[in-house]
Write a protein that holds these residues in place. Structure first.
Motif, short mmCIF file in Angstrom:
data_model
loop_
_atom_site.label_atom_id
_atom_site.label_comp_id
_atom_site.label_asym_id
_atom_site.label_seq_id
_atom_site.Cartn_x
_atom_site.Cartn_y
_atom_site.Cartn_z
N LEU A 84 -53.35 -37.23 54.59
CA LEU A 84 -54.00 -36.49 55.51
C LEU A 84 -55.06 -35.80 56.13
O LEU A 84 -55.18 -35.59 57.39
CB LEU A 84 -53.42 -35.26 54.63
CG LEU A 84 -51.89 -34.64 54.38
CD1 LEU A 84 -52.12 -32.24 54.36
CD2 LEU A 84 -51.54 -34.29 55.44
N GLU A 85 -55.60 -37.08 55.79
CA GLU A 85 -57.39 -37.35 56.23
C GLU A 85 -56.73 -37.88 57.70
O GLU A 85 -56.56 -38.38 58.70
CB GLU A 85 -58.26 -38.72 55.28
CG GLU A 85 -59.34 -39.11 56.51
CD GLU A 85 -60.27 -38.97 54.61
OE1 GLU A 85 -59.46 -40.32 54.11
OE2 GLU A 85 -61.17 -39.29 54.94
N ALA A 143 -48.76 -37.04 57.65
CA ALA A 143 -49.66 -36.38 58.87
C ALA A 143 -48.63 -37.03 59.94
O ALA A 143 -48.97 -35.86 60.93
CB ALA A 143 -50.54 -38.32 58.97
N GLU A 144 -47.67 -37.11 60.21
CA GLU A 144 -46.57 -36.22 61.34
C GLU A 144 -46.34 -35.11 60.72
O GLU A 144 -45.98 -34.58 61.89
CB GLU A 144 -45.39 -37.28 60.80
CG GLU A 144 -44.23 -37.35 62.71
CD GLU A 144 -43.03 -38.55 62.30
OE1 GLU A 144 -43.32 -39.31 61.93
OE2 GLU A 144 -41.94 -37.59 62.82
N ALA A 145 -46.01 -35.41 59.65
CA ALA A 145 -45.05 -33.74 59.58
C ALA A 145 -46.24 -32.18 59.23
O ALA A 145 -45.59 -31.48 60.16
CB ALA A 145 -44.80 -34.16 57.90
N VAL A 146 -47.48 -32.79 60.00
CA VAL A 146 -48.71 -31.58 59.62
C VAL A 146 -48.94 -30.81 61.43
O VAL A 146 -49.49 -30.32 61.55
CB VAL A 146 -50.04 -31.65 58.88
CG1 VAL A 146 -49.24 -31.99 57.07
CG2 VAL A 146 -50.64 -33.21 59.22
N GLN A 147 -48.45 -32.02 61.85
CA GLN A 147 -48.76 -32.26 63.30
C GLN A 147 -47.82 -30.47 63.49
O GLN A 147 -46.79 -30.77 64.18
CB GLN A 147 -48.32 -32.68 64.26
CG GLN A 147 -48.95 -34.11 64.21
CD GLN A 147 -50.31 -34.12 63.65
OE1 GLN A 147 -51.08 -33.92 64.86
NE2 GLN A 147 -50.60 -34.21 62.92
N LEU A 188 -48.86 -24.01 58.96
CA LEU A 188 -48.87 -24.34 57.70
C LEU A 188 -48.24 -25.34 56.41
O LEU A 188 -47.44 -25.53 57.57
CB LEU A 188 -48.30 -22.06 56.32
CG LEU A 188 -49.43 -21.19 56.99
CD1 LEU A 188 -48.43 -20.07 56.26
CD2 LEU A 188 -50.35 -21.69 55.50
N VAL A 189 -48.88 -25.62 55.25
CA VAL A 189 -48.22 -26.79 55.42
C VAL A 189 -48.48 -26.49 53.48
O VAL A 189 -49.21 -26.47 52.83
CB VAL A 189 -48.88 -28.55 55.46
CG1 VAL A 189 -48.87 -28.96 54.96
CG2 VAL A 189 -49.49 -28.17 56.55
N VAL A 190 -47.39 -27.03 52.67
CA VAL A 190 -47.47 -26.80 51.11
C VAL A 190 -46.74 -28.05 50.70
O VAL A 190 -45.90 -28.79 50.91
CB VAL A 190 -46.26 -25.81 51.02
CG1 VAL A 190 -46.38 -25.49 49.64
CG2 VAL A 190 -46.00 -24.50 52.00
#
Ligand code: NAP
Length: 291
Positions: A82-83, A57-61, A65-67
């Motif tokens: 990720l919700e 959740a922290e990584a996508v802030q 793009l997210v893989v």
């Protein structure tokens, strides 16, 4: 140009993607996410990521793009993490080798697969795992299959296509179940056969002598049996129905070859070998044409 890319699971597949995008100056900043601090530190030292964290959740802030490049068994947990964390405008894709199971995981977590998740699979890899095995050329001229869901807007699919193209790959789209059926034959069946062959020979009484006199042919045929067993257990079981069908079909063909040999039908044996040689030559020409 991708401003901020988040890679969840920085191993062979995720690490190679980051390296190829960096080589092509297609990304500004790479955030890595994983469980082990040592692996993230190694990824940073190798120039694969700029910084790392342990929480998806922290990584996508702030990522465009997210893989997700974790083993299939870990997909559901990552999606659950990720919700509520994916910001509007962020597109997420994954690299999982089976697409039906990833879409099923998304259904289990979100009910309906989210519009921001575009399932994908790079048809590239080696028998090695981990960030140390990552290299920038892995995707050059290789295929990436996207299996968009009905929920995906066109521009999300286009952004994921552009990501893989920037890594040197060629992108095609197909339906998830068709992907799983095709990959059962071309990838999961050969891996199951390589593991099964080495396992069988290793249990024969004369195994010492078998391995002592095995040479290049044995090495070539069994290279993929050096792949990570847990990862391939995940792949084979996530694609169980299609793989069982492919194995059964192959067993029938193998049975016919066994019978031809036992019956002294040398012409039939030659027909099988000639057909295989010609088909493989065609496959190699296809590969060359793509690179
Ligand atoms: P890998 O080299 O083992 O890397 C996987 C990474 O995921 C590791 O760095 C690991 O780091 C992290 N990870 C493992 N479990 C996790 C968890 N529960 N939560 C978060 N992170 C986790 O594997 P890979 O070969 O890159 O494969 C990754 C994905 O790509 C798999 O889904 C596979 O099916 C797919 N794929 C593989 C190939 C291939 O030939 N290898 C080809 C195409 C697609 P930590 O241990 O530090 O968490």
């Amino acid at each position: 140009m991708i401003r901020r890319l988040a890679i969840i699971g920085v191993g062979l597949i995720g690490g190679s993607l980051a390296l190829s995008l960096r080589r092509n100056a297609a990304v500004e900043e790479v955030v890595g996410c994983g469980r082990s601090a040592a692996n993230l530190e190694r990824a940073r030292a190798l120039g694969v990521i700029d910084h790392g964290c342990h929480d998806p959740a922290e990584a996508v802030q702030g990522a465009d793009l997210v893989v997700i490049c974790v083993p299939l068994r870990a997909m559901r947990g990552v999606l659950a993490a990720l919700e509520g964390a994916v910001e509007p405008g962020t597109v997420v894709t994954d690299a999982g080798s089976v697409k039906g199971s990833v879409i099923e995981d998304a259904r289990a977590v979100f009910g309906t697969p989210p519009a921001w998740l575009v399932p994908g699979h790079p048809i590239a890899g080696t028998e090695n795992s981990g960030v140390e095995a990552a290299f920038a050329e892995l995707y050059d001229g290789r295929r990436v299959i996207l299996t968009p869901t009905a929920e995906n807007p066109e521009d999300a699919v286009e952004r994921v296509s552009a990501l893989w193209q920037a890594a040197g790959a060629q992108v095609v789209c197909m339906e998830a179940d068709h992907h799983d059926e095709v990959l059962a034959a071309t990838s999961h069946l050969p891996h199951a056969l390589a593991y099964a062959l080495v396992d069988a020979l290793a249990s024969w009484d004369d195994r010492q002598e078998i391995f002592e006199y095995a040479a290049g042919g044995f090495r070539d045929f069994t290279r993929i049996a050096s792949s990570d067993p847990a990862m391939w257990r995940d792949i084979c079981t996530a694609n169980r129905a299609h793989l069982v069908a492919a194995l059964r079909r192959y067993q029938e063909d193998l049975g016919r070859l066994t019978e031809a040999l036992a019956a002294g039908d040398d012409d039939q044996v030659l027909r099988v070998f000639e057909n295989a040689q010609e088909a493989r030559a065609g496959f190699l020409r296809l590969l060359e044409g793509r690179s």
